[in-house]
Design a protein around this motif. Sequence first.
Motif, PDB file in Angstrom:
ATOM      1  N   THR A   1       0.800  -1.228   0.000  1.00 12.35           N
ATOM      2  CA  THR A   1       0.000   0.000   0.000  1.00 12.35           C
ATOM      3  C   THR A   1       0.830   1.274   0.000  1.00 12.35           C
ATOM      4  O   THR A   1       0.292   2.359  -0.171  1.00 12.35           O
ATOM      5  N   GLN A   2       2.143   1.167   0.192  1.00 11.37           N
ATOM      6  CA  GLN A   2       3.007   2.340   0.191  1.00 11.37           C
ATOM      7  C   GLN A   2       4.323   2.011  -0.506  1.00 11.37           C
ATOM      8  O   GLN A   2       4.696   0.850  -0.653  1.00 11.37           O
TER       9      GLN A   2
ATOM     10  N   ALA B   1       3.578  -0.548  -3.202  1.00 14.89           N
ATOM     11  CA  ALA B   1       2.494   0.040  -4.003  1.00 14.89           C
ATOM     12  C   ALA B   1       2.880   0.107  -5.477  1.00 14.89           C
ATOM     13  O   ALA B   1       2.044  -0.117  -6.363  1.00 14.89           O
TER      14      ALA B   1
ATOM     15  N   PRO C   1      -5.281   1.283   1.908  1.00 15.19           N
ATOM     16  CA  PRO C   1      -4.902   2.564   1.303  1.00 15.19           C
ATOM     17  C   PRO C   1      -6.081   3.517   1.178  1.00 15.19           C
ATOM     18  O   PRO C   1      -7.237   3.088   1.058  1.00 15.19           O
TER      19      PRO C   1
ATOM     20  N   THR D   1      11.246   6.548  -1.375  1.00 15.48           N
ATOM     21  CA  THR D   1       9.854   6.309  -0.993  1.00 15.48           C
ATOM     22  C   THR D   1       9.378   7.404  -0.056  1.00 15.48           C
ATOM     23  O   THR D   1      10.145   8.282   0.351  1.00 15.48           O
ATOM     24  N   GLU D   2       8.101   7.336   0.322  1.00 17.98           N
ATOM     25  CA  GLU D   2       7.558   8.319   1.257  1.00 17.98           C
ATOM     26  C   GLU D   2       8.341   8.330   2.557  1.00 17.98           C
ATOM     27  O   GLU D   2       8.665   9.392   3.106  1.00 17.98           O
TER      28      GLU D   2
END
Length: 260
Positions: A18-19, A23, A44, A187-188
């Motif tokens: 989901t991330q 993702a 998400p 990534t985030e």
Amino acid sequence: MSFDLQIKGLRAVVTGGTQGLGAAVVKTLAQAGARVLTSARSLPVQPIEGVTYLAADLSTAEGSDQLAHAILQEWGGVDIVINVLGGSRTPVGGFAAISDEHWFAELNLNLMPAVRLDRALLPAMLAQGSGVIIHVSSIQRVLPLPESTTAYAAAKAALTTYSKSLAREVTPKGVRVLSVAPGWIETEASVTFAQRMATQAGTDYEGGKKIIMDWLGGIPVGRPAQPQEVADLIAFLASPRAASMAGTEYRIDGGTVPTV
């Protein structure tokens, strides 16, 4: 000219989807026509159309059992398993800061979800005589950062070794097993980390990125990888296009690790 991965209709499971990298892998497989089921501790905000999401904590045996049961109930088996789930939650401070609880937490996040899910899903793969399993490891297994990632690096090293052994056991029976070792991916989570480093050093985001790259000894291509770049490699390895690739770890790190 499009490059057909030949995975349309194949049943694919992605953990941690989901991330970040997970993702990107989910999106890439779904766009290529695979039937995708993914899990994370929370669902998400913007799910991808056609992808099945299951909320489960795979750092626990119960969560892994929940996911495996859902897959077997829904599909009866699976063609592709990609274990992306991972991360480091250990505090900075070197070896002395790592308690037994931290060690077990890193193993339960970075090694055991793959072990448990493979154990649950491999029998069906072996019965059908085909399948692909990909474990996402890390270059930190050979390039650990002693200040903050010793336990994470050790867990990823264990994952790579497990992957090698599993490949030797099941590849002759039709199931390919590989691992992928990314370097730093933007990534985030890594953006947040770089921003925190930048704030502490009194610089901007690019300065924060340079701090991290310096810790790694430099990234010859001059930047971290993008999630999509790593996802493209994973999707190719999972596809019939890579049918002769098995038992190997593929590094994608911008040249960070200078040795073979």
